[in-house]
Design an enzyme around this catalytic site. Structure first.
Site, PDB file in Angstrom:
ATOM      1  N   CYS A 290       0.833  -1.212   0.000  1.00 20.84           N
ATOM      2  CA  CYS A 290       0.000   0.000   0.000  1.00 20.84           C
ATOM      3  C   CYS A 290       0.865   1.258   0.000  1.00 20.84           C
ATOM      4  CB  CYS A 290      -0.933  -0.008   1.206  1.00 20.84           C
ATOM      5  SG  CYS A 290      -1.837   1.532   1.458  1.00 20.84           S
TER       6      CYS A 290
ATOM      7  N   CYS B  99       0.247   3.499   3.012  1.00 22.33           N
ATOM      8  CA  CYS B  99       0.865   2.935   4.217  1.00 22.33           C
ATOM      9  C   CYS B  99       2.354   3.293   4.281  1.00 22.33           C
ATOM     10  CB  CYS B  99       0.683   1.422   4.239  1.00 22.33           C
ATOM     11  SG  CYS B  99      -1.035   0.876   4.233  1.00 22.33           S
TER      12      CYS B  99
END
Length: 442
Positions: free
Chosen positions: A39, A42
């Site tokens: 991600c 993230c």
């Protein structure tokens, strides 16, 4: 090198959690980042999260900071209701609080300290009240003894503490300018004044607190606009350029501020006021190019919006525009109907393609040009194959028909000759040859 050192040192204050976390977590208060290794958001949050770990440790907070790979421990993540990445939760006993604010160190730490602390914070003195009032732009206060209103106040606080602070105080601790019609009472302090909750006029306490947890005038961004959707209010925004100090930009901003301040009693139940810097976000929301400066009123519940039908010159014009919206004479645009949804899909697809080509033309050509080229070649091959096959079948059919016609013609002539008894005459030479053969035979 310095940045790498800070990130590495910060990682030491953030614990990597595994399956044992499910059994051991209830002994402590945890602030957890549920992430996925692939991600991009993230990865962007990771250095901020390490800074949060350092700060929480240095201030002696009882909150422990951790992170969990939600893809490796998907069963645990699903139990906590993780459906996107990254998801930030504060886990306190059996309760799990979602963080929905900006992903900055200060905002995350403020959220953790607020939720980890007491649900209702007592204010024992006027000095403490003044200190808290300076720190918080919006705060809710309960005054009075035990009552059904206090029970409801505690219940609402357990739900909305993720957004704001809740306090309690005795009547003598409140500022001298506060006048209460009766006790117990719930008040909100903001915008340099206070407002008392009235059950008959304001309805449900939870709805009232949810509406009043924002200041009367805000600097609106995409996140704030999303949060305002929970209030059920229309949002009146001056869309301007903060860097532009021209008269028109500052005038529209001032008009909105004056309406928010001077007409609060008339509009605060239905409207939230503010300004937005730039029109990029608002353009994507409305699927239109707004020329700034301008004023727009948004209904975030159904994606409708209102634009003034004439130039807003002063506060009176703005008040008239708002009244037209309230009485239904102003024309609503947009919405969430089927046609608008189709338009949204087309607009989003177009925006995605344009953003890819704008940021990386070569990547855009590869992503969109290559598939289109392959599809074009396939279509050409299919069309060409159909054409050649059609020609061959046509020629074969034509040849077969021609042969059949010739055969039919020959059989018809023979039948006609047999029918009429007509035979082909022989020449003199052929007759003599025939006589000679018959004599030899004899």
């Amino acid at each position: 090198a310095v940045v790498a050192h800070v990130v590495a040192s910060g990682a030491g204050f953030v614990e990597d959690l595994d399956e044992s976390f499910k059994e051991n977590r209830k002994d402590d208060i945890w602030l957890v980042d549920f992430y996925a290794p692939w991600c991009g958001h993230c990865k962007k949050l990771e250095p901020v999260w390490n800074e949060v770990g350092i700060e929480m440790k240095s201030m002696g907070s009882p909150v422990k900071v951790g992170k969990m790979d939600a893809t490796s421990f998907s069963s645990i993540a699903s139990e906590f209701g993780v459906r996107g990445y990254p998801t930030i939760k504060l886990l306190k006993g059996d309760l799990a609080y979602n963080y929905r604010g900006p992903r900055t160190k200060d905002d995350i730490i403020e959220f953790a300290n607020r939720v980890a602390g007491p649900l209702i914070r007592p204010l024992p003195s006027q000095h403490m009240f003044e200190h808290v009032q300076k720190r918080h732009r919006v705060l809710f206060v309960y005054a009075g003894g035990e009552s059904p209103l206090k029970e409801k106040y505690i219940e609402v606080a357990s739900e909305l503490i993720v957004y704001t602070y809740f306090f309690s105080a005795s009547e003598d601790v409140l500022p001298e300018y506060v006048t209460l019609p009766e006790l117990p009472a719930v008040m909100v302090f903001k915008d340099g004044t206070y407002f008392v909750y009235d059950e008959y006029e304001d309805g449900d306490l939870s709805s009232w607190i949810n509406r009043e947890r924002f200041q009367g005038y805000l600097h609106v961004d995409g996140f704030t606009l999303y949060e305002l959707g929970d209030t059920g209010k229309l949002v009146a925004i001056a869309v301007i350029d903060d860097k532009n100090s021209s008269v028109e930009h500052t005038r529209l901003k001032s008009i909105i501020q004056e309406v928010a301040r001077d007409y609060r009693d008339h509009f605060h139940r239905d409207f939230q006021f503010g300004h937005m810097d730039g029109n990029d976000y608002i353009n994507s929301l409305l699927m239109d190019d707004l020329t700034i400066p301008t004023i727009v009123v948004l209904n975030t519940s159904n994606q409708q919006y209102f634009l003034p039908d004439r130039h807003i010159e002063n506060t009176e014009d703005m008040v008239q525009f708002i009244n037209n919206i309230l009485d239904g004479t102003a024309e609503a645009q947009g919405g969430d109907g089927i046609l608008q949804r189709i338009k949204r899909i087309i607009y989003d697809a177009k925006s995605t393609v344009m953003s890819v080509f704008k940021s990386s033309p070569l990547l855009g050509c590869f992503l969109f040009g290559l598939p289109l080229g392959v599809i074009s070649i396939m279509c050409y091959g299919i069309c060409t194959a159909d054409t050649d096959g059609g020609v061959e079948e046509h020629e074969a059919a034509k040849k077969e028909n021609g042969d059949q016609e010739l055969t039919d013609e020959g059989s018809e002539e023979e039948q006609e000759e047999e029918k009429n008894g007509q035979y082909t005459e022989l020449s003199d030479g052929e007759l003599k040859q025939k006589d000679i053969m018959e004599k030899k035979k004899d």
